[in-house]
Write an enzyme that holds these catalytic residues in place. Structure first.
Site, PDB file in Angstrom:
ATOM      1  N   GLU A  41       0.824  -1.211   0.000  1.00 22.42           N
ATOM      2  CA  GLU A  41       0.000   0.000   0.000  1.00 22.42           C
ATOM      3  C   GLU A  41       0.862   1.266   0.000  1.00 22.42           C
ATOM      4  OE1 GLU A  41      -3.095   0.403  -0.560  1.00 22.42           O
ATOM      5  OE2 GLU A  41      -3.542  -1.735  -0.636  1.00 22.42           O
ATOM      6  N   TYR A 124      -6.340   6.464   4.567  1.00 20.04           N
ATOM      7  CA  TYR A 124      -6.465   5.586   3.396  1.00 20.04           C
ATOM      8  C   TYR A 124      -5.651   4.304   3.588  1.00 20.04           C
ATOM      9  CZ  TYR A 124      -5.831   3.786  -1.300  1.00 20.04           C
ATOM     10  OH  TYR A 124      -5.771   2.957  -2.379  1.00 20.04           O
ATOM     11  N   ASP A 142      -9.982   5.702  -3.294  1.00 21.72           N
ATOM     12  CA  ASP A 142      -8.950   6.375  -4.100  1.00 21.72           C
ATOM     13  C   ASP A 142      -9.633   7.017  -5.310  1.00 21.72           C
ATOM     14  OD1 ASP A 142      -9.527   4.326  -5.818  1.00 21.72           O
ATOM     15  OD2 ASP A 142      -7.487   3.530  -5.932  1.00 21.72           O
TER      16      ASP A 142
END
Ligand code: SF4
Length: 374
Positions: A41, A124, A142
């Site tokens: 990520e 996020y 996103d």
């Protein structure tokens, strides 16, 4: 406006069925180990999926767990990150690994607040890792997901606005139903990456049955667009510096190389000055050739007793997300043993060894063009 609540199970079912049939085979796709998901990520932030694969494999080969990463030097971590850009990500990952190693025995936390408190992890990334590794029902939003959901809802809000992002997040979290949130999150992102692209392939979409933009013929106008901000250009000079003991032959070769002439490269043993950027900020901790904005060049040379050997050569360009940098190489000699202001370290490095140092992309480009350091 959301679809009827009873539609969510059907949306989730169709979305997942499509995902398991069409998803790309990515190096981190089947991972549920939180450390490995976390690394993927972080690497994927502002970087294309196709770029990340080889970096991800190499990184995990060298640092298979949090403790190994924590024990490494920052320089080694940056070297493995070289070419991926946004080096602050690597430094934060490293700092977080050190904190987890020292305080939690190298275990990644399950508690959202503890995850968000780690360096470099925002909402996020926290939601992505927690949903994929621990099945926490946290939506991941996103740009791809915003595009898909804005079209499904025919929501004309500004995609960068908190309002639209909150509506999209609510929609995604309602779509989990009883499915694994990690899979649903990945499915939304994959649908945006493969089907609901800027020019969407609606006939191939599993959600066309409920898509308002498609039904209203408005896929071309949703989500709303903003005119792109112009990217400022920073022009500067990049100094290829030899020590005062360098002989005439070396000086002549360097001058010809900087001018773009087709001559043999410098010998591998030729010493060139590298400087290290402060560890914070953009490209922090990386090694580079001394450089300065065009307007400050005269003062830079006189302050540091730097004698130039020729005119600036052809520009080397690199575009970052918010600006573009253009540097012209200048051959020169550092006449005295002066410490250059603005960098934390400086070293004479043999031309053949330059490639061992983690460097910003524009300097790698410059070195390659000059046949130096790979
Ligand atoms: Fe996107 Fe078309 Fe699917 Fe709507 S139907 S979600 S616009 S691909």
């Amino acid at each position: 406006m959301s679809p009827d609540p009873e539609r969510f199970p059907e949306i989730a079912h169709r979305l997942l069925a499509w995902f398991f049939r069409h998803r790309r085979d990515l190096a981190w796709r089947e991972e549920s180990d939180p450390y490995r998901v976390w690394v993927s990520e972080v690497m994927l932030q502002q970087t294309r999926v196709e770029t990340v694969g080889p970096f991800y494999r190499r990184f995990l080969e060298r640092f298979p767990d949090i403790s190994t990463l924590a024990a490494a030097s920052e320089e080694e971590v940056l070297k493995l990150w070289e070419g991926l850009g946004y080096y602050g990500r690597a430094r934060s990952l490293h700092r977080a690994a050190r904190a987890l190693s020292a305080e939690r025995g190298g275990r990644f936390p399950e508690d959202p607040a503890a995850v968000r408190a780690l360096p470099g992890i925002g909402p996020y990334t926290a939601a992505a890792v927690l949903s994929i590794a621990f099945a926490r029902p946290l939506g991941v939003v996103d740009g791809n997901v915003v595009r898909v959901v804005a079209r499904l809802l025919a929501d004309g809000g500004d995609p960068a606005s908190a309002g639209l992002r909150a509506r999209v997040l609510d929609f995604v979290e309602r779509s989990f139903n009883s499915y694994h949130p990690g899979w649903i999150n990945q499915a939304w992102m994959e649908l945006g990456a493969l089907v609901c692209r800027p020019v969407p392939d609606c006939p191939a979409c599993p959600l066309a049955f409920t898509c308002r933009a498609f039904q209203q013929g408005r896929t071309g106008e949703l989500p709303a667009r903003r005119p792109p901000a112009p990217r400022p250009v920073r022009k500067g000079l990049l100094y290829l510096l030899l020590p005062p003991t360098a002989d005439a032959g070396l000086r002549a070769t360097l001058t010809a190389l900087a001018a773009g002439a087709a001559v043999d490269s410098l010998p591998d043993t030729a010493p060139l000055l590298l400087v290290r950027r402060p560890s914070r900020g953009l490209l922090g901790g990386l090694w580079e050739f001394p450089n300065v904005g065009e307007e400050g060049a005269g003062e830079f040379c006189s302050t540091h007793h730097l004698q130039t050997l020729g005119s600036p050569g052809p520009e080397v360009r690199h575009a970052y997300s918010h600006f573009e940098v253009r540097l012209r190489p200048v051959p020169g000699v550092l006449e005295r043993d002066v410490r250059l202001a603005g960098w934390t370290e400086q070293r004479w490095v043999a031309a053949g060894e330059l490639g061992r140092y983690p460097r910003p992309r524009v300097h790698i480009k410059a070195m390659r063009r000059l046949g130096l350091g790979g």
